[in-house]
Design a protein around this motif. Sequence first.
Motif, PDB file in Angstrom:
ATOM      1  N   ILE A   1       0.914  -1.247   0.007  1.00 19.14           N
ATOM      2  CA  ILE A   1       0.060  -0.063  -0.153  1.00 19.14           C
ATOM      3  C   ILE A   1       0.865   1.282   0.054  1.00 19.14           C
ATOM      4  N   ALA A   2       2.043   1.461   0.683  1.00 23.67           N
ATOM      5  CA  ALA A   2       2.867   2.376   0.687  1.00 23.67           C
ATOM      6  C   ALA A   2       3.667   2.516  -0.598  1.00 23.67           C
ATOM      7  N   LEU A   3       3.745   1.427  -1.479  1.00 22.79           N
ATOM      8  CA  LEU A   3       4.080   1.697  -2.896  1.00 22.79           C
ATOM      9  C   LEU A   3       2.822   2.273  -3.820  1.00 22.79           C
ATOM     10  N   LEU A   4       1.745   1.846  -3.409  1.00 23.82           N
ATOM     11  CA  LEU A   4       0.320   2.222  -4.236  1.00 23.82           C
ATOM     12  C   LEU A   4       0.359   3.513  -4.057  1.00 23.82           C
ATOM     13  N   LEU A   5       0.562   4.035  -2.727  1.00 25.91           N
ATOM     14  CA  LEU A   5       0.047   5.478  -2.693  1.00 25.91           C
ATOM     15  C   LEU A   5       1.065   6.505  -3.196  1.00 25.91           C
TER      16      LEU A   5
END
Length: 295
Positions: free
Chosen positions: A237-241
């Motif tokens: 999720i940290a990468l997605l954001l």
Amino acid sequence: MQAPRTVTTAVIPAAGLGTRFLPATKAQPKEMLPVVDKPAIQYVVEEAVRAGIDDILIITGRGKRSLEDHFDRNFELEYFLGEKGKHAQRDQLVNIAELADIHYVRQGEPLGLGHAISVARKHVGDNPFAVLLGDEWMSPDTPLLENMIATYERYNRSVVALKEVTPEEISRYGCAKPEPVSDRLVQILDLVEKPDPAVAPSNLAVMGRYVLTPEIFDALAQIEPGSGGELQLTDAIALLLQSQAVYGYTFSEGRYDTGQVLDYLKVIVELASEREDLGPEFRAFLSDFVRTRDL
Ligand code: UTP
């Protein structure tokens, strides 16, 4: 931007080893531990159905066969209860098998929550989906998942459940760096898995409910093992954001981790004391217990 699609699929990861609950979980899944008289995962499936979900994928693993049996018909038992005139009990069993369309896929090795979600890719396809951790109980009094789905539909972006915890607790969770948007909503600027309290970006912890866009699967394919050597959903999720906004929906009440012994005991006491059939006697027992032990 594409119009958001309705969220009708949920993924419930239930392939973890449950080491915090040994020896009870040596030969049975922690998701099947009874919370009063229902297995923990049934509450989770019922929560998903209440939020409008009709397609559920449970991620299972070795030793998790009883999960499939629980959501299947049991003709022998149904026949037996029917013969004994126990129709209400029989109907209750039939209803469990009719809660939703439930599918299963096995996670060959428990390589982490992120890995468990990645095995759902084929089933989910190019659709948004909800994730509900199979060992987290959420109160039906707070329509958290419904609100998260409504937020997804408004912004067409992933939404993560966030709850304030103490600085000592934050190192057990994913932690969000938030930017306020409105009353309960924040935009997440960064996420860190199990941070040291001294460097945690806030006291907002990620709890086990998510609504995710399908782009999460590309992010999951790119991450490396993180905290505990596991593939972490938080890291994906940290990468997605970095490429699309991710929101956090904050809540404060009504959540227990049934995979943790103390929380498990708390939820049982709460639910049993509220039950019409058990509550009066159980509450009397509790107050007597507290009084006579001088607690
Ligand atoms: P947990 O970290 O609570 O599960 O994962 P765990 O690894 O079983 O817990 P302990 O620490 O050993 O007691 C949250 C959810 O993700 C699932 C778990 O089943 C649980 O519902 N999970 C975790 C998987 O499906 N696969 C994994 O590899 C890890």
